[in-house]
Design a protein around this motif. Structure first.
Motif, mmCIF file in Angstrom:
data_model
loop_
_atom_site.group_PDB
_atom_site.id
_atom_site.type_symbol
_atom_site.label_atom_id
_atom_site.label_comp_id
_atom_site.label_asym_id
_atom_site.label_seq_id
_atom_site.Cartn_x
_atom_site.Cartn_y
_atom_site.Cartn_z
ATOM 1 N N THR A 93 80.148 15.175 -32.535
ATOM 2 C CA THR A 93 78.807 15.052 -33.099
ATOM 3 C C THR A 93 78.463 13.573 -33.053
ATOM 4 O O THR A 93 79.189 12.746 -33.619
ATOM 5 C CB THR A 93 78.760 15.597 -34.531
ATOM 6 O OG1 THR A 93 79.194 16.962 -34.499
ATOM 7 C CG2 THR A 93 77.355 15.524 -35.100
ATOM 8 N N ILE A 94 77.369 13.259 -32.362
ATOM 9 C CA ILE A 94 77.029 11.871 -32.041
ATOM 10 C C ILE A 94 75.761 11.473 -32.792
ATOM 11 O O ILE A 94 74.749 12.182 -32.725
ATOM 12 C CB ILE A 94 76.821 11.716 -30.514
ATOM 13 C CG1 ILE A 94 78.036 12.289 -29.767
ATOM 14 C CG2 ILE A 94 76.552 10.275 -30.151
ATOM 15 C CD1 ILE A 94 77.755 12.676 -28.336
ATOM 16 N N GLU A 95 75.807 10.351 -33.483
ATOM 17 C CA GLU A 95 74.644 9.866 -34.232
ATOM 18 C C GLU A 95 73.492 9.525 -33.282
ATOM 19 O O GLU A 95 73.712 9.186 -32.111
ATOM 20 C CB GLU A 95 75.005 8.637 -35.052
ATOM 21 C CG GLU A 95 75.915 8.932 -36.217
ATOM 22 C CD GLU A 95 76.249 7.688 -37.028
ATOM 23 O OE1 GLU A 95 75.657 6.605 -36.784
ATOM 24 O OE2 GLU A 95 77.119 7.794 -37.908
ATOM 25 N N ASP A 96 72.267 9.581 -33.833
ATOM 26 C CA ASP A 96 71.073 9.215 -33.066
ATOM 27 C C ASP A 96 71.222 7.825 -32.460
ATOM 28 O O ASP A 96 71.808 6.936 -33.068
ATOM 29 C CB ASP A 96 69.828 9.230 -33.958
ATOM 30 C CG ASP A 96 69.385 10.634 -34.316
ATOM 31 O OD1 ASP A 96 69.800 11.585 -33.625
ATOM 32 O OD2 ASP A 96 68.631 10.775 -35.295
ATOM 33 N N GLN A 97 70.664 7.660 -31.280
ATOM 34 C CA GLN A 97 70.634 6.403 -30.524
ATOM 35 C C GLN A 97 71.947 6.066 -29.826
ATOM 36 O O GLN A 97 72.003 5.102 -29.068
ATOM 37 C CB GLN A 97 70.213 5.207 -31.401
ATOM 38 C CG GLN A 97 68.931 5.416 -32.183
ATOM 39 C CD GLN A 97 67.745 5.724 -31.290
ATOM 40 O OE1 GLN A 97 67.538 5.090 -30.273
ATOM 41 N NE2 GLN A 97 66.947 6.714 -31.678
ATOM 42 N N TRP A 98 73.013 6.812 -30.063
ATOM 43 C CA TRP A 98 74.300 6.556 -29.437
ATOM 44 C C TRP A 98 74.567 7.602 -28.372
ATOM 45 O O TRP A 98 74.025 8.695 -28.416
ATOM 46 C CB TRP A 98 75.426 6.596 -30.478
ATOM 47 C CG TRP A 98 75.358 5.446 -31.429
ATOM 48 C CD1 TRP A 98 74.720 5.421 -32.630
ATOM 49 C CD2 TRP A 98 75.928 4.159 -31.251
ATOM 50 N NE1 TRP A 98 74.860 4.190 -33.212
ATOM 51 C CE2 TRP A 98 75.602 3.399 -32.384
ATOM 52 C CE3 TRP A 98 76.686 3.567 -30.241
ATOM 53 C CZ2 TRP A 98 76.000 2.074 -32.545
ATOM 54 C CZ3 TRP A 98 77.090 2.251 -30.409
ATOM 55 C CH2 TRP A 98 76.754 1.517 -31.543
ATOM 56 N N HIS A 99 75.412 7.269 -27.407
ATOM 57 C CA HIS A 99 75.829 8.246 -26.410
ATOM 58 C C HIS A 99 77.314 8.079 -26.093
ATOM 59 O O HIS A 99 77.869 6.994 -26.146
ATOM 60 C CB HIS A 99 74.958 8.208 -25.143
ATOM 61 C CG HIS A 99 74.734 6.848 -24.582
ATOM 62 N ND1 HIS A 99 73.658 6.065 -24.928
ATOM 63 C CD2 HIS A 99 75.446 6.127 -23.689
ATOM 64 C CE1 HIS A 99 73.711 4.925 -24.271
ATOM 65 N NE2 HIS A 99 74.792 4.935 -23.515
#
Length: 148
Positions: free
Chosen positions: A45-51
């Motif tokens: 699960t990846i936080e917004d703005q990150w990839h």
């Protein structure tokens, strides 16, 4: 003495202002697909703005996501770890076309159980994440899969 106190105050101010980024959380599940075959599912699960980067990236690019499964007499790996389709884009940090994941990524490793159930499979995932301006150093996380 005043200089020492001033230095300590400045260092504590800067230390308090630094952020510790941890934009990826990992969870694991196990799905039985036949009498002897199971899918080990690792979900990021990846936080917004990150990839999060794919397992396959071009040379001179970021560190790819890799999985290392601890060997055991209880199971055999079947094939390589599979991943979702993700997004292939021109990455502004590395100036190359790269596949990555936003928000969520699922990776699946199929295994064949050799005997009785009720054991753990241990793995390590190494990965790297970036946003549009910076990358974090590669990180390793331990993963545990409970085969019931």
């Amino acid at each position: 003495m005043k200089r020492l106190v001033l230095l300590a105050l400045l260092l504590s101010f800067f230390y308090g202002k630094t952020q510790i980024y941890d934009p990826v959380k990992w969870t694991t599940t196990v799905k039985q697909v036949s009498d002897t075959d199971y899918d080990l599912i690792a979900t990021a699960t990846i936080e917004d703005q990150w990839h999060l980067y794919s397992q396959s990236v071009p040379d001179n690019g970021p560190l790819p996501t890799t999985f290392i499964f601890k060997g055991s007499e209880h199971y055999l790996k079947k094939g390589n770890t599979w991943e979702e389709s993700g997004h292939t884009v021109e990455d502004p940090i590395f100036n190359m076309e790269i596949k990555y994941f936003e928000t969520k990524a699922t990776f699946v490793q199929r295994v064949r159980v050799k005997g009785k159930k009720g054991f753990r499979i241990e793995a390590v995932v190494e990965f790297m994440v970036c946003d549009n301006t910076k990358c974090l150093p590669p990180k390793e996380m331990d993963l545990i899969f409970e085969v019931q």
